[in-house]
Design a protein around this motif. Structure first.
Motif, PDB file in Angstrom:
ATOM      1  N   SER A 185      43.501  45.554  46.032  1.00 20.51           N
ATOM      2  CA  SER A 185      42.325  45.724  46.827  1.00 20.51           C
ATOM      3  C   SER A 185      43.024  45.750  48.489  1.00 20.51           C
ATOM      4  CB  SER A 185      41.513  44.399  46.855  1.00 20.51           C
ATOM      5  OG  SER A 185      42.062  43.185  47.378  1.00 20.51           O
ATOM      6  N   LYS A 186      42.403  45.605  49.458  1.00 22.02           N
ATOM      7  CA  LYS A 186      42.790  45.368  50.945  1.00 22.02           C
ATOM      8  C   LYS A 186      43.724  44.042  51.439  1.00 22.02           C
ATOM      9  CE  LYS A 186      39.296  48.490  52.761  1.00 22.02           C
ATOM     10  NZ  LYS A 186      38.304  48.671  53.820  1.00 22.02           N
ATOM     11  N   GLU A 187      43.447  43.054  50.422  1.00 18.27           N
ATOM     12  CA  GLU A 187      43.828  41.799  50.816  1.00 18.27           C
ATOM     13  C   GLU A 187      44.792  41.181  49.600  1.00 18.27           C
ATOM     14  OE1 GLU A 187      40.744  39.284  51.482  1.00 18.27           O
ATOM     15  OE2 GLU A 187      40.112  40.192  53.462  1.00 18.27           O
ATOM     16  N   TYR A 188      44.910  41.794  48.392  1.00 14.99           N
ATOM     17  CA  TYR A 188      45.632  41.004  47.400  1.00 14.99           C
ATOM     18  C   TYR A 188      45.806  41.871  46.013  1.00 14.99           C
ATOM     19  CZ  TYR A 188      41.087  39.545  46.019  1.00 14.99           C
ATOM     20  OH  TYR A 188      39.228  39.554  45.624  1.00 14.99           O
ATOM     21  N   LEU A 189      46.614  41.270  45.280  1.00 15.64           N
ATOM     22  CA  LEU A 189      46.757  41.965  43.937  1.00 15.64           C
ATOM     23  C   LEU A 189      46.354  40.991  42.958  1.00 15.64           C
ATOM     24  CD1 LEU A 189      50.504  42.885  44.086  1.00 15.64           C
ATOM     25  CD2 LEU A 189      48.770  44.423  44.453  1.00 15.64           C
ATOM     26  N   LEU A 209      42.315  25.936  35.566  1.00 17.33           N
ATOM     27  CA  LEU A 209      43.355  26.371  34.650  1.00 17.33           C
ATOM     28  C   LEU A 209      42.620  26.179  33.156  1.00 17.33           C
ATOM     29  CD1 LEU A 209      46.639  25.054  36.067  1.00 17.33           C
ATOM     30  CD2 LEU A 209      46.151  27.414  35.780  1.00 17.33           C
ATOM     31  N   SER A 210      41.846  25.817  32.898  1.00 19.08           N
ATOM     32  CA  SER A 210      40.971  25.600  31.721  1.00 19.08           C
ATOM     33  C   SER A 210      40.029  26.493  31.399  1.00 19.08           C
ATOM     34  CB  SER A 210      40.584  24.173  31.526  1.00 19.08           C
ATOM     35  OG  SER A 210      39.424  23.844  32.372  1.00 19.08           O
ATOM     36  N   ALA A 211      39.631  27.430  32.476  1.00 15.69           N
ATOM     37  CA  ALA A 211      38.514  28.367  32.246  1.00 15.69           C
ATOM     38  C   ALA A 211      38.884  29.480  31.182  1.00 15.69           C
ATOM     39  CB  ALA A 211      38.221  29.065  33.539  1.00 15.69           C
ATOM     40  N   ARG A 212      37.652  30.006  30.869  1.00 15.22           N
ATOM     41  CA  ARG A 212      38.091  30.882  29.617  1.00 15.22           C
ATOM     42  C   ARG A 212      38.684  32.269  30.249  1.00 15.22           C
ATOM     43  NH1 ARG A 212      36.033  30.003  24.334  1.00 15.22           N
ATOM     44  NH2 ARG A 212      37.263  31.918  23.932  1.00 15.22           N
ATOM     45  N   GLU A 213      38.149  32.693  31.465  1.00 13.89           N
ATOM     46  CA  GLU A 213      38.743  33.683  32.278  1.00 13.89           C
ATOM     47  C   GLU A 213      39.332  33.432  33.672  1.00 13.89           C
ATOM     48  OE1 GLU A 213      36.119  37.050  32.591  1.00 13.89           O
ATOM     49  OE2 GLU A 213      36.191  37.694  30.437  1.00 13.89           O
ATOM     50  N   ILE A 214      40.660  33.496  33.648  1.00 18.25           N
ATOM     51  CA  ILE A 214      41.471  32.892  34.919  1.00 18.25           C
ATOM     52  C   ILE A 214      41.871  34.035  35.610  1.00 18.25           C
ATOM     53  CG2 ILE A 214      43.449  31.458  35.587  1.00 18.25           C
ATOM     54  CD1 ILE A 214      43.184  30.112  32.838  1.00 18.25           C
ATOM     55  N   THR A 215      41.367  33.888  37.007  1.00 16.40           N
ATOM     56  CA  THR A 215      41.775  34.987  37.852  1.00 16.40           C
ATOM     57  C   THR A 215      43.076  34.695  38.471  1.00 16.40           C
ATOM     58  OG1 THR A 215      39.437  35.765  38.495  1.00 16.40           O
ATOM     59  CG2 THR A 215      41.287  36.290  40.106  1.00 16.40           C
ATOM     60  N   ILE A 216      44.207  35.748  38.536  1.00 16.02           N
ATOM     61  CA  ILE A 216      45.448  35.272  39.032  1.00 16.02           C
ATOM     62  C   ILE A 216      45.623  36.484  40.252  1.00 16.02           C
ATOM     63  CG2 ILE A 216      47.885  35.155  38.825  1.00 16.02           C
ATOM     64  CD1 ILE A 216      46.970  34.396  35.758  1.00 16.02           C
ATOM     65  N   ASN A 217      45.700  35.879  41.487  1.00 18.99           N
ATOM     66  CA  ASN A 217      46.031  36.629  42.555  1.00 18.99           C
ATOM     67  C   ASN A 217      47.277  36.438  43.012  1.00 18.99           C
ATOM     68  OD1 ASN A 217      43.202  37.434  42.545  1.00 18.99           O
ATOM     69  ND2 ASN A 217      42.709  35.542  43.773  1.00 18.99           N
ATOM     70  N   ALA A 218      47.824  37.725  43.816  1.00 14.81           N
ATOM     71  CA  ALA A 218      49.167  37.642  44.311  1.00 14.81           C
ATOM     72  C   ALA A 218      48.976  38.218  45.665  1.00 14.81           C
ATOM     73  CB  ALA A 218      50.247  38.104  43.470  1.00 14.81           C
ATOM     74  N   LYS A 219      49.679  37.805  46.853  1.00 12.30           N
ATOM     75  CA  LYS A 219      49.662  38.351  48.066  1.00 12.30           C
ATOM     76  C   LYS A 219      51.236  38.836  48.534  1.00 12.30           C
ATOM     77  CE  LYS A 219      45.473  36.408  49.928  1.00 12.30           C
ATOM     78  NZ  LYS A 219      44.914  35.547  51.070  1.00 12.30           N
ATOM     79  N   ILE A 262      51.760  41.502  29.262  1.00 10.39           N
ATOM     80  CA  ILE A 262      51.797  42.402  30.359  1.00 10.39           C
ATOM     81  C   ILE A 262      50.191  42.836  30.703  1.00 10.39           C
ATOM     82  CG2 ILE A 262      52.549  44.446  31.619  1.00 10.39           C
ATOM     83  CD1 ILE A 262      55.159  44.431  29.948  1.00 10.39           C
ATOM     84  N   LEU A 263      49.731  42.599  31.985  1.00  8.63           N
ATOM     85  CA  LEU A 263      48.509  42.897  32.287  1.00  8.63           C
ATOM     86  C   LEU A 263      48.713  43.805  33.956  1.00  8.63           C
ATOM     87  CD1 LEU A 263      46.653  39.611  32.163  1.00  8.63           C
ATOM     88  CD2 LEU A 263      46.739  41.320  30.367  1.00  8.63           C
ATOM     89  N   PRO A 264      47.944  44.996  33.675  1.00  3.52           N
ATOM     90  CA  PRO A 264      48.042  45.644  34.983  1.00  3.52           C
ATOM     91  C   PRO A 264      47.288  44.796  36.055  1.00  3.52           C
ATOM     92  CG  PRO A 264      46.394  46.609  33.453  1.00  3.52           C
ATOM     93  CD  PRO A 264      47.025  45.414  32.640  1.00  3.52           C
ATOM     94  N   MET A 265      47.567  45.041  37.207  1.00  8.67           N
ATOM     95  CA  MET A 265      46.888  44.395  38.219  1.00  8.67           C
ATOM     96  C   MET A 265      45.872  45.229  39.341  1.00  8.67           C
ATOM     97  SD  MET A 265      49.610  41.438  39.409  1.00  8.67           S
ATOM     98  CE  MET A 265      48.253  40.098  40.132  1.00  8.67           C
ATOM     99  N   GLU A 266      44.841  44.810  39.329  1.00  9.94           N
ATOM    100  CA  GLU A 266      44.206  45.552  40.319  1.00  9.94           C
ATOM    101  C   GLU A 266      44.310  45.464  41.792  1.00  9.94           C
ATOM    102  OE1 GLU A 266      39.964  44.759  39.481  1.00  9.94           O
ATOM    103  OE2 GLU A 266      39.912  45.712  37.431  1.00  9.94           O
TER     104      GLU A 266
END
Length: 673
Positions: A376-380, A328-338, A370-374
């Motif tokens: 894939s076959k397994e997650y947002l 949670l302290s990284a400069r760029e944080i990847t947020i995934n949802a399933k 608001i961020l658009p989510m990419e």
């Protein structure tokens, strides 16, 4: 005139109750509890001659999510007429019964809205749980009217009931949506608006059947939090026709279709799916449970020229779930949802046809990013730039033409690790009137990779002058004494650390005293050798005299080495070094001992760990490393000499912080005859 006076009495004694704001959650997992309060006074026979109230009520029954909705009603005039307690709509018989009951209501008498509100609110007592969403929908053609009432109640009685109801509704966070019914537009809307305002509800008005669908759509969306999709109307040809309606059959647990029309439909049927069909005066309903089709074909026949409007409500059985977030302290944080089904089972399907966005709400300010989510076959997935650490509420929202569904709020506090000191700033000895430069990047770092800025803290000193140029500390001593320099270390996201340099500024002769002492010792040693050479002329006698000065040899002792752990994972056997056989040496490094015993671990610092023969069968030990060395319960710092006696044990943790060994100094035991 009496009605106007009564209305002003109500306004005079009204209590404005403030409710907390409640957000609309489309297709949420909340359980809707909807209670209808229906005015059945005599005047409703005029203002609602087409019985639109009953039509709206029945449309609610047919369009609501049956497995997550309880519906009940209370009919009132100046007394309580009929009460139908909150009942689950998951059973078809329940739905048919409650619609039949509402079709049989009679209208007569005066109006007492305060009494109805208080009584209706009491029906929620003991029924509202954490996941319930209680709502009241109140229908009336005016305000409280007790003129000529035989009940003996007064306006003050009704007002007291109304205010008591507000307090109860506030406790359970239950809004009241008021619907004014008026044939000629002469409705007293201010009173109905007051009830809505005092309960965080909303007011609606309806005058004729042409407004029925529009009022229902808006009311239904507000009350249930479910999006109503309206299709373009079709005009009947008088002949059999077909309406094609797309639905998210892959994701829907239930789909309800409401067809509004002026004349009764004939021969209505559906293709591609099985479902229940309902008919009423102004509409027909279709309920599809777990549809597996993506398009429904509706066959019907209507009177020529009749306009048919279609409304669809889809109840989605999937929802996005935000995964645990790493770093949670990284400069760029990847947020995934399933995606998960309502049962909790993860959905194993291709996500690429979904539209999703990530809502990031700053908890302290309420601002939403608001961020658009990419997909894939397994997650947002979305990448958040953590430039400004803060506490947030995250939500993933799936958007489609036919439905909209959001995840449960996920609270995440984005962090920033402050700079840290990576090198100890020891006491520094300075020569007076001397200047040194230090690279501060060697003393401080930021684990998040943030760039660092260095600022000199305010300092007024007669001992030294300091300045910082970019990442360099320039330190100059002015006079003798002790001084400290404080440095503010700031990363580019606001993290801070205060570093300190401590030093002594010494006179010239003290600063170089070690050199003087060294020169003196060399002189004394050479002088001693010279004297010995003069006194002894025989070479064989000179050599023994010199050897004691060179050093004492190891004798009668051995060393045992036990490797407790190695970085390579290799197991090293117990090592035995008989010190008596270390020829011509009065000192040796641990690295040399390793070489003698074929120990091939990569430990270059071992050559800076020294053992030297001492007097009285002792060993002198010292090291110049960053290893952690302990003797008993105390640490031996770098550069400090320690005397080892028989049976002393050294514990060494090498600079790789993994390799560990125990070194024992033992007496050589003589073998008995």
């Amino acid at each position: 005139m009496k009605k106007i006076i009564a209305y002003f009495i109500v306004l005079l004694f009204s209590i404005n109750t403030v409710y907390s704001e409640e957000s609309k959650i489309e297709n949420s997992d909340l359980y809707n509890q909807i209670l209808f309060l229906i005015d059945c006074s005599n005047s409703m026979n005029y203002h609602d001659e087409n019985k639109l109230v009953g039509e709206i009520f029945k449309m609610f029954v047919d369009a609501s999510f049956s497995t997550k909705t309880d519906i009940g009603f209370v009919t009132y005039n100046d007394r309580m007429l009929k009460s139908y307690s909150l009942t689950s709509m998951n059973d078809k018989t329940n739905r048919e019964n409650i619609k039949k009951e509402i079709s049989e209501i009679k209208r007569y008498g005066n109006t007492d809205i305060g009494m109805a509100l208080d009584y209706g609110t009491s029906l929620f007592e003991g029924r509202v749980k954490d996941n319930n969403r209680p709502v009241i929908v109140l229908f009336s053609d005016g305000e409280t009217d007790l003129n000529n009432s035989v009940t003996g109640r007064t306006m003050a009685d009704s007002l007291a009931d109304e205010n008591r109801a507000y307090e109860k509704l506030k406790k359970i966070n239950c809004p009241v949506y008021t619907v004014g019914i008026s044939k000629n537009g002469g409705l007293n809307t201010e009173y109905l608006q007051k009830i809505a305002d005092n309960t965080n509800g909303k007011k609606y008005e309806i005058q004729n059947s042409d407004e029925l669908l529009n009022v229902f759509n808006n009311l239904f969306t507000d009350v249930t939090g479910t999006k109503v999709i309206t299709k373009n109307p079709i005009i009947s040809t008088g002949e059999p026709q077909q309406i094609n309606i797309k639905i998210p059959g892959n994701y829907a647990e239930e789909t309800n279709i409401i067809l509004q029309h002026k004349s009764e439909l004939q021969n209505i049927s559906i293709e591609n799916a099985s479902g229940e069909i309902y008919k009423s005066k102004n509409y027909s309903g279709i309920k599809l449970i777990n549809p597996d089709a993506t398009e429904i074909k509706i066959n019907l026949t209507a009177q020529k020229g009749d306009e048919i409007k279609a409304n669809i409500t889809n109840y989605i059985n999937i929802y996005p779930k935000i995964e645990e977030i790493e770093n949670l302290s990284a400069r760029e944080i990847t947020i995934n949802a399933k995606l998960h089904k309502a049962s909790g089972e993860e959905l194993k399907e291709n996500y690429q046809n979904l539209n999703a966005e990530l809502l990031i709400t700053d908890i302290s300010t309420g601002e939403i990013e608001i961020l658009p989510m990419e997909t894939s076959k397994e997650y947002l997935s979305a990448v958040y730039k953590n430039d400004y650490p803060k506490s947030t509420k995250l939500e993933v929202k799936l958007k489609d033409e036919d439905y909209s569904v959001s995840s449960k709020p996920f609270e995440a506090t984005f962090l920033n690790n402050s700079p840290t000191q990576i090198k100890t700033i020891d006491k520094i000895l300075f020569k007076k009137n001397h200047e040194k430069e230090y690279d501060l990047d060697r003393y401080f770092k930021d684990s998040d990779g943030d760039s660092l800025e260095y600022k000199l803290s305010s300092q007024k000193s007669e001992i030294s002058e300091a300045s910082i140029v970019e990442n360099k500390l320039i330190l100059k001593t002015l006079k003798e004494g002790n001084d400290e320099i404080f440095i503010n270390v700031i990363d580019d996201r606001g993290g801070t650390l205060v570093g300190k340099f401590s030093f002594d500024a010494l006179p010239f002769w003290i600063y170089y005293k070690n050199i003087y002492i060294g020169i003196g010792c060399i002189f004394i040693t050479l002088l001693t050798l010279y004297i010995l050479l003069k006194l002894k002329t025989d070479k064989s006698e000179i050599v023994p005299a010199i050897l004691p000065a060179i050093g004492i040899k190891f004798s009668g002792a051995r060393f045992e080495g036990y490797f407790l752990n190695t970085l390579s994972g290799n197991e090293v056997p117990v090592l035995n070094w008989n010190a008596s056989y270390i020829e011509n040496k009065h000192s040796i490094s641990l690295g040399e001992l390793f070489a003698m015993m074929d120990v091939f671990e990569k430990l270059p610092e071992a050559h800076k760990i020294h053992l030297k023969a001492g007097n009285n069968s002792t060993v002198l030990f010292h090291h110049d490393t960053d290893c952690i060395v302990s003797l008993g319960d105390r640490n031996i710092p770098s550069g400090k000499k320690e005397v080892l006696n028989y049976d002393d044990r050294l514990y060494i943790v090498f600079e790789d912080h993994v390799t560990e060994m125990e070194l024992r100094y033992k007496r050589v035991r003589k073998m008995s005859a």
